[in-house]
Design a protein around this motif. Sequence first.
Motif, PDB file in Angstrom:
ATOM      1  N   CYS A  84      18.999  42.134  -5.736  1.00 53.20           N
ATOM      2  CA  CYS A  84      20.239  41.993  -5.687  1.00 53.20           C
ATOM      3  C   CYS A  84      20.768  41.023  -6.080  1.00 53.20           C
ATOM      4  O   CYS A  84      21.446  40.869  -7.179  1.00 53.20           O
ATOM      5  CB  CYS A  84      20.385  41.428  -3.390  1.00 53.20           C
ATOM      6  SG  CYS A  84      21.610  40.094  -3.245  1.00 53.20           S
ATOM      7  N   SER A 116      22.472  44.594  -1.625  1.00 54.03           N
ATOM      8  CA  SER A 116      23.224  44.025  -2.188  1.00 54.03           C
ATOM      9  C   SER A 116      24.383  44.160  -0.937  1.00 54.03           C
ATOM     10  O   SER A 116      24.794  45.193  -1.216  1.00 54.03           O
ATOM     11  CB  SER A 116      23.640  43.545  -3.663  1.00 54.03           C
ATOM     12  OG  SER A 116      24.122  42.144  -3.797  1.00 54.03           O
ATOM     13  N   LYS A 117      25.203  42.833  -0.468  1.00 51.12           N
ATOM     14  CA  LYS A 117      26.636  43.185  -0.412  1.00 51.12           C
ATOM     15  C   LYS A 117      27.604  43.339  -1.053  1.00 51.12           C
ATOM     16  O   LYS A 117      28.893  43.330  -0.849  1.00 51.12           O
ATOM     17  CB  LYS A 117      26.507  42.184   0.612  1.00 51.12           C
ATOM     18  CG  LYS A 117      25.659  42.171   2.448  1.00 51.12           C
ATOM     19  CD  LYS A 117      26.066  41.175   3.381  1.00 51.12           C
ATOM     20  CE  LYS A 117      25.155  41.066   4.993  1.00 51.12           C
ATOM     21  NZ  LYS A 117      25.769  39.959   5.874  1.00 51.12           N
ATOM     22  N   ASN A 118      26.730  43.111  -1.956  1.00 52.42           N
ATOM     23  CA  ASN A 118      28.582  42.587  -3.056  1.00 52.42           C
ATOM     24  C   ASN A 118      28.159  44.087  -3.975  1.00 52.42           C
ATOM     25  O   ASN A 118      27.239  44.549  -4.463  1.00 52.42           O
ATOM     26  CB  ASN A 118      27.582  41.696  -4.147  1.00 52.42           C
ATOM     27  CG  ASN A 118      28.494  40.396  -2.518  1.00 52.42           C
ATOM     28  OD1 ASN A 118      29.379  40.141  -1.746  1.00 52.42           O
ATOM     29  ND2 ASN A 118      27.707  39.154  -2.101  1.00 52.42           N
ATOM     30  N   ARG A 159      24.103  37.073  -1.460  1.00 47.70           N
ATOM     31  CA  ARG A 159      24.556  38.465  -0.552  1.00 47.70           C
ATOM     32  C   ARG A 159      23.585  39.262   0.014  1.00 47.70           C
ATOM     33  O   ARG A 159      23.601  40.404  -0.522  1.00 47.70           O
ATOM     34  CB  ARG A 159      25.741  38.779  -0.261  1.00 47.70           C
ATOM     35  CG  ARG A 159      26.961  37.086   0.306  1.00 47.70           C
ATOM     36  CD  ARG A 159      26.083  36.356   1.048  1.00 47.70           C
ATOM     37  NE  ARG A 159      27.512  34.936   0.860  1.00 47.70           N
ATOM     38  CZ  ARG A 159      27.711  34.246   0.015  1.00 47.70           C
ATOM     39  NH1 ARG A 159      26.487  34.104  -0.622  1.00 47.70           N
ATOM     40  NH2 ARG A 159      28.297  33.415  -0.530  1.00 47.70           N
ATOM     41  N   GLU A 167      21.593  42.499   1.700  1.00 46.54           N
ATOM     42  CA  GLU A 167      22.206  42.926   2.513  1.00 46.54           C
ATOM     43  C   GLU A 167      20.631  44.129   3.316  1.00 46.54           C
ATOM     44  O   GLU A 167      19.766  44.448   2.609  1.00 46.54           O
ATOM     45  CB  GLU A 167      23.476  44.629   1.765  1.00 46.54           C
ATOM     46  CG  GLU A 167      22.972  45.858   2.768  1.00 46.54           C
ATOM     47  CD  GLU A 167      23.597  44.803   4.604  1.00 46.54           C
ATOM     48  OE1 GLU A 167      23.163  44.526   5.481  1.00 46.54           O
ATOM     49  OE2 GLU A 167      25.131  45.228   4.678  1.00 46.54           O
ATOM     50  N   LYS A 202      22.034  49.724   2.661  1.00 40.80           N
ATOM     51  CA  LYS A 202      23.543  49.497   3.375  1.00 40.80           C
ATOM     52  C   LYS A 202      24.790  48.530   2.812  1.00 40.80           C
ATOM     53  O   LYS A 202      24.999  47.813   2.991  1.00 40.80           O
ATOM     54  CB  LYS A 202      22.905  48.800   5.010  1.00 40.80           C
ATOM     55  CG  LYS A 202      22.082  49.660   6.147  1.00 40.80           C
ATOM     56  CD  LYS A 202      22.016  49.133   7.562  1.00 40.80           C
ATOM     57  CE  LYS A 202      21.487  49.731   8.380  1.00 40.80           C
ATOM     58  NZ  LYS A 202      21.769  48.896   9.479  1.00 40.80           N
ATOM     59  N   GLY A 203      24.074  48.774   1.758  1.00 42.18           N
ATOM     60  CA  GLY A 203      24.645  48.373   0.210  1.00 42.18           C
ATOM     61  C   GLY A 203      25.022  48.713  -0.583  1.00 42.18           C
ATOM     62  O   GLY A 203      24.846  49.843  -1.275  1.00 42.18           O
ATOM     63  N   THR A 233      15.296  41.448   3.323  1.00 44.32           N
ATOM     64  CA  THR A 233      16.358  41.648   3.330  1.00 44.32           C
ATOM     65  C   THR A 233      16.614  40.921   4.599  1.00 44.32           C
ATOM     66  O   THR A 233      15.874  40.337   5.394  1.00 44.32           O
ATOM     67  CB  THR A 233      16.168  42.956   3.939  1.00 44.32           C
ATOM     68  OG1 THR A 233      15.654  43.398   4.737  1.00 44.32           O
ATOM     69  CG2 THR A 233      16.237  43.755   2.720  1.00 44.32           C
TER      70      THR A 233
END
Length: 163
Positions: A58, A95-97, A105, A107, A111-112, A144
């Motif tokens: 991430c 990663s959410k980004n 962030r 994840e 899901k990222g 995660t």
Amino acid sequence: TLCQVMFEGQQTTVLLETMAGKGTEVGRSFEELALIIEGVADKRPELSAKLGVCLDTCHVNDAGYDIVHDLDGVLDEFDRVVGIERLRAVHINDSKNPCGAHKDRHECIGKGYLGGEEFGGGMQVMQNIVSNGRLRALPFILETPNELAGYAAEIKLLRSLQQ
């Protein structure tokens, strides 16, 4: 400094973690990590062998290293700047980004932006990470945002991807 807390003869290897570059930390680039390692080696060369790096998937994504499209290129750059022999562990996360967001962030896997096809990644990205010849033998640590059942499912998934 690291030189003050490390000591000759210690058994533990200190791992510096790759960071996302959110502005409040050091280690956001391979160059910063290399400077830290070189600083210790210059002041206390006997401690150098007990200093390594943990690559956080991430964090390197968020720092701007494109592991989705060029994992081998990122690892080549790490090798040139830090030295692949310093790489001792992997924190595996999604990663959410997007790449270069500098946010850190984590994840859940798939899901990222790394493992999610809807974000341009996919399970092939995760397969590349867990199967890469330079990473495969290293310890992988799952970080995660999950619960026990979710971790078990992610571990099973990641093991099924490994070639």
